[in-house]
Design a protein around this motif. Structure first.
Motif, mmCIF file in Angstrom:
data_model
loop_
_atom_site.group_PDB
_atom_site.id
_atom_site.type_symbol
_atom_site.label_atom_id
_atom_site.label_comp_id
_atom_site.label_asym_id
_atom_site.label_seq_id
_atom_site.Cartn_x
_atom_site.Cartn_y
_atom_site.Cartn_z
ATOM 1 N N GLY A 148 0.793 -1.226 0.000
ATOM 2 C CA GLY A 148 0.000 0.000 0.000
ATOM 3 C C GLY A 148 0.826 1.277 0.000
ATOM 4 N N ASN A 149 2.081 1.203 0.453
ATOM 5 C CA ASN A 149 2.876 2.444 0.510
ATOM 6 C C ASN A 149 4.254 2.311 -0.143
ATOM 7 O OD1 ASN A 149 4.466 1.005 2.287
ATOM 8 N ND2 ASN A 149 3.818 2.090 4.119
ATOM 9 N N ALA A 150 4.521 1.195 -0.824
ATOM 10 C CA ALA A 150 5.873 0.929 -1.352
ATOM 11 C C ALA A 150 6.365 2.049 -2.277
ATOM 12 C CB ALA A 150 5.890 -0.412 -2.086
ATOM 13 N N VAL A 151 5.470 2.577 -3.110
ATOM 14 C CA VAL A 151 5.886 3.633 -4.053
ATOM 15 C C VAL A 151 6.311 4.877 -3.273
ATOM 16 C CG1 VAL A 151 5.007 5.177 -5.858
ATOM 17 C CG2 VAL A 151 4.495 2.719 -5.960
ATOM 18 N N LYS A 152 5.519 5.232 -2.277
ATOM 19 C CA LYS A 152 5.810 6.408 -1.449
ATOM 20 C C LYS A 152 7.121 6.224 -0.671
ATOM 21 C CE LYS A 152 3.106 9.408 1.555
ATOM 22 N NZ LYS A 152 1.855 9.511 2.300
ATOM 23 N N ILE A 153 7.295 5.046 -0.088
ATOM 24 C CA ILE A 153 8.481 4.787 0.741
ATOM 25 C C ILE A 153 9.747 4.831 -0.125
ATOM 26 C CG2 ILE A 153 9.667 3.017 2.156
ATOM 27 C CD1 ILE A 153 7.214 4.317 3.597
ATOM 28 N N VAL A 154 9.712 4.151 -1.271
ATOM 29 C CA VAL A 154 10.916 4.119 -2.125
ATOM 30 C C VAL A 154 11.222 5.530 -2.639
ATOM 31 C CG1 VAL A 154 11.806 3.251 -4.346
ATOM 32 C CG2 VAL A 154 10.756 1.662 -2.711
ATOM 33 N N SER A 155 10.191 6.320 -2.907
ATOM 34 C CA SER A 155 10.431 7.686 -3.378
ATOM 35 C C SER A 155 11.109 8.551 -2.311
ATOM 36 C CB SER A 155 9.101 8.355 -3.772
ATOM 37 O OG SER A 155 8.445 7.580 -4.735
ATOM 38 N N HIS A 156 10.968 8.150 -1.042
ATOM 39 C CA HIS A 156 11.575 8.898 0.075
ATOM 40 C C HIS A 156 13.060 8.591 0.272
ATOM 41 C CE1 HIS A 156 8.054 10.574 2.157
ATOM 42 N NE2 HIS A 156 8.901 11.082 3.025
ATOM 43 N N VAL A 157 13.529 7.474 -0.264
ATOM 44 C CA VAL A 157 14.908 7.042 0.017
ATOM 45 C C VAL A 157 15.881 8.031 -0.626
ATOM 46 C CG1 VAL A 157 16.612 5.191 -0.360
ATOM 47 C CG2 VAL A 157 14.209 4.614 0.151
ATOM 48 N N PRO A 158 16.903 8.468 0.147
ATOM 49 C CA PRO A 158 17.871 9.436 -0.408
ATOM 50 C C PRO A 158 18.359 9.002 -1.796
ATOM 51 C CG PRO A 158 18.368 8.960 1.890
ATOM 52 C CD PRO A 158 17.227 8.072 1.511
ATOM 53 N N LYS A 159 18.383 9.971 -2.710
ATOM 54 C CA LYS A 159 18.652 9.687 -4.133
ATOM 55 C C LYS A 159 20.064 9.121 -4.375
ATOM 56 C CE LYS A 159 14.704 11.241 -5.875
ATOM 57 N NZ LYS A 159 13.916 10.806 -4.718
ATOM 58 N N ASP A 160 21.001 9.429 -3.471
ATOM 59 C CA ASP A 160 22.381 8.989 -3.694
ATOM 60 C C ASP A 160 22.642 7.575 -3.174
ATOM 61 O OD1 ASP A 160 21.971 9.784 -1.090
ATOM 62 O OD2 ASP A 160 24.047 10.448 -0.793
ATOM 63 N N ARG A 161 21.611 6.869 -2.697
ATOM 64 C CA ARG A 161 21.833 5.535 -2.137
ATOM 65 C C ARG A 161 21.402 4.432 -3.099
ATOM 66 N NH1 ARG A 161 22.345 5.268 3.465
ATOM 67 N NH2 ARG A 161 22.913 3.097 3.042
ATOM 68 N N ASN A 162 22.177 3.332 -3.112
ATOM 69 C CA ASN A 162 21.778 2.131 -3.865
ATOM 70 C C ASN A 162 20.727 1.399 -3.053
ATOM 71 O OD1 ASN A 162 23.818 2.335 -5.897
ATOM 72 N ND2 ASN A 162 25.303 1.630 -4.364
ATOM 73 N N ILE A 163 19.621 1.061 -3.694
ATOM 74 C CA ILE A 163 18.565 0.360 -2.941
ATOM 75 C C ILE A 163 18.616 -1.143 -3.215
ATOM 76 C CG2 ILE A 163 16.071 0.114 -2.564
ATOM 77 C CD1 ILE A 163 15.691 2.988 -3.407
ATOM 78 N N LEU A 164 18.547 -1.902 -2.127
ATOM 79 C CA LEU A 164 18.321 -3.342 -2.247
ATOM 80 C C LEU A 164 16.903 -3.579 -1.736
ATOM 81 C CD1 LEU A 164 19.264 -6.293 -2.739
ATOM 82 C CD2 LEU A 164 20.035 -6.327 -0.350
ATOM 83 N N PHE A 165 16.038 -4.137 -2.604
ATOM 84 C CA PHE A 165 14.634 -4.365 -2.231
ATOM 85 C C PHE A 165 14.427 -5.852 -1.978
ATOM 86 C CE2 PHE A 165 10.130 -5.029 -2.888
ATOM 87 C CZ PHE A 165 9.533 -3.894 -2.373
ATOM 88 N N VAL A 166 13.948 -6.202 -0.790
ATOM 89 C CA VAL A 166 13.720 -7.610 -0.442
ATOM 90 C C VAL A 166 12.314 -7.772 0.130
ATOM 91 C CG1 VAL A 166 16.173 -7.814 0.144
ATOM 92 C CG2 VAL A 166 14.554 -7.586 1.978
ATOM 93 N N PRO A 167 11.703 -8.983 0.133
ATOM 94 C CA PRO A 167 12.123 -10.169 -0.608
ATOM 95 C C PRO A 167 11.337 -10.360 -1.925
ATOM 96 C CG PRO A 167 10.598 -10.832 1.123
ATOM 97 C CD PRO A 167 10.663 -9.310 1.129
ATOM 98 N N ASP A 168 10.346 -9.498 -2.233
ATOM 99 C CA ASP A 168 9.472 -9.820 -3.378
ATOM 100 C C ASP A 168 9.911 -9.142 -4.670
ATOM 101 O OD1 ASP A 168 6.967 -11.227 -4.184
ATOM 102 O OD2 ASP A 168 6.461 -9.241 -4.864
ATOM 103 N N GLN A 169 10.367 -9.929 -5.624
ATOM 104 C CA GLN A 169 10.880 -9.327 -6.860
ATOM 105 C C GLN A 169 9.758 -8.763 -7.738
ATOM 106 O OE1 GLN A 169 12.996 -11.982 -9.487
ATOM 107 N NE2 GLN A 169 11.689 -13.711 -8.979
ATOM 108 N N ASN A 170 8.557 -9.326 -7.634
ATOM 109 C CA ASN A 170 7.463 -8.795 -8.459
ATOM 110 C C ASN A 170 7.006 -7.429 -7.953
ATOM 111 O OD1 ASN A 170 7.135 -10.866 -10.433
ATOM 112 N ND2 ASN A 170 6.353 -12.169 -8.803
ATOM 113 N N LEU A 171 6.818 -7.324 -6.651
ATOM 114 C CA LEU A 171 6.443 -6.029 -6.079
ATOM 115 C C LEU A 171 7.554 -5.006 -6.377
ATOM 116 C CD1 LEU A 171 4.608 -4.242 -4.209
ATOM 117 C CD2 LEU A 171 6.037 -5.011 -2.325
#
Ligand code: 13P
Ligand code: SF4
Length: 326
Positions: A148-171
């Protein structure tokens, strides 16, 4: 001597209350225990009927964070009960069946994640974990998200950081499409949602040409492409309420149809078919029954317990999620 018969002290336990009485007994115990019953949208209809709140993982986390109840009876899967305990260390959190796991949460162990992070220290990953993970994985994460909030949360992550998203590859892949943000994806998935295939949903489109297709983001890319809307289970309610369509094919676990039919009685809801079945069922979610809920409230067990150090470490990214969701 009849060795087969039992005599005291082998007392047969009293029979459980009848089904009708189960509802009133659960109500009585709820008051006696100062308990709240939280239930996920995939729970059996009868559990949804006795719950104080029914919703998606985000709504349930928010409810768990604001309740004054002394006991939280969590009808969902294990990681959901853990989440309630992480936020409420002083409360008693019980779940009807400790065996209600989650194949998606199991696809990323804390040991594997820790080893991966150690191996790739140079990347200094910002770890975004879908809430469908263990407390130990949460403790290794920077922030948690739900569908429900994944788009909002990922948009908040500092732009200069590499993101590792776990565990659902489809989401994760869906979030990349929505945000344009590059992320590395853990190769986990939900065994229920990957049962929907391009063929099965194309078939549903042909069989119900006037229906809108509504899919959960845990579905594969091929299935999401065929959907008119991709969203969390809670957003399915508002989408179907507000859509001009009169019929919907719901591409997620079949428990979702109970709430949709109850709250939107004038529209038609058809379960999304999988490659092999007319609908998809999460057998973990269905481990919880009314009788097990009654026993859990009566005995205050099975209880979710967490070592304090682990709980405190897992609380940091969860609180960050609640803060960023406002
Ligand atoms: P929601 O948060 O969208 O309800 O999803 C939870 C889940 O387990 C989906 O399989
Ligand atoms: Fe886990 Fe999939 Fe069941 Fe949701 S439907 S609880 S992701 S196994």
């Amino acid at each position: 001597m009849n060795t087969g018969s039992l005599s005291p002290p082998f007392i047969t336990p009293p029979p459980p209350p009848s089904r009708v009485n189960l509802f009133s007994e659960i109500e009585r115990l709820k008051k006696e225990r100062h308990a709240i019953i939280l239930a996920h949208n995939y729970q059996l209809a009868e559990i949804q009927e006795v719950a104080d709140y029914v919703g998606d993982s985000l709504g349930l986390s928010i409810e768990a964070a604001k309740t004054n109840a002394e006991v939280i009876a969590f009808c969902g899967v294990h990681f959901m009960g853990e989440t309630a305990k992480i936020i409420n260390p002083s409360k008693t959190v019980i779940i009807p069946d400790l065996e209600a796991g989650c194949s998606l949460a199991d696809s990323c162990s804390a040991a594997d994640l820790e080893a991966y992070l150690n191996k790739h220290r140079d990347k200094n990953y910002y770890v975004v974990s879908y809430i469908n993970c263990s407390a130990a994985v949460k403790a290794l994460s920077d922030v948690i998200c739900t569908s429900g909030n994944a788009v909002k949360i990922v948009s908040h992550v500092p732009k200069d950081r590499n993101i590792l998203f776990v565990p659902d590859q489809n989401l994760g892949a869906w979030v990349i499409e929505q945000t344009g943000r590059t992320m590395e994806l853990w190769k986990g998935n939900c065994h229920v949602h990957i049962e929907f295939t391009r063929d099965s949903i194309e078939r549903a489109r042909k069989d119900h040409p006037d229906a809108s297709i509504v899919a959960h983001p845990e579905c594969s890319y091929a299935v999401r492409l065929l959907a008119h809307e991709v969203c969390s289970t809670e957003k399915m309610i508002s989408y179907c309420k507000n859509s001009p369509s009169k019929a919907f094919v719901i591409v997620t676990e079949e428990g979702m149809l109970h709430r949709l039919r109850r709250e939107i009685p004038d529209k038609t809801f058809i379960p999304g078919p999988t490659a092999h079945c007319a609908c998809a069922e999460c057998h973990f979610m269905k481990k919880n029954t009314l009788e097990k809920l009654y026993r859990a409230l009566r005995d205050l067990k099975p209880e979710i317990l967490l070592p304090e150090e682990l709980r405190a470490a897992a609380e940091v990214p969860l609180r960050r999620m609640l803060e960023w969701s406002k």
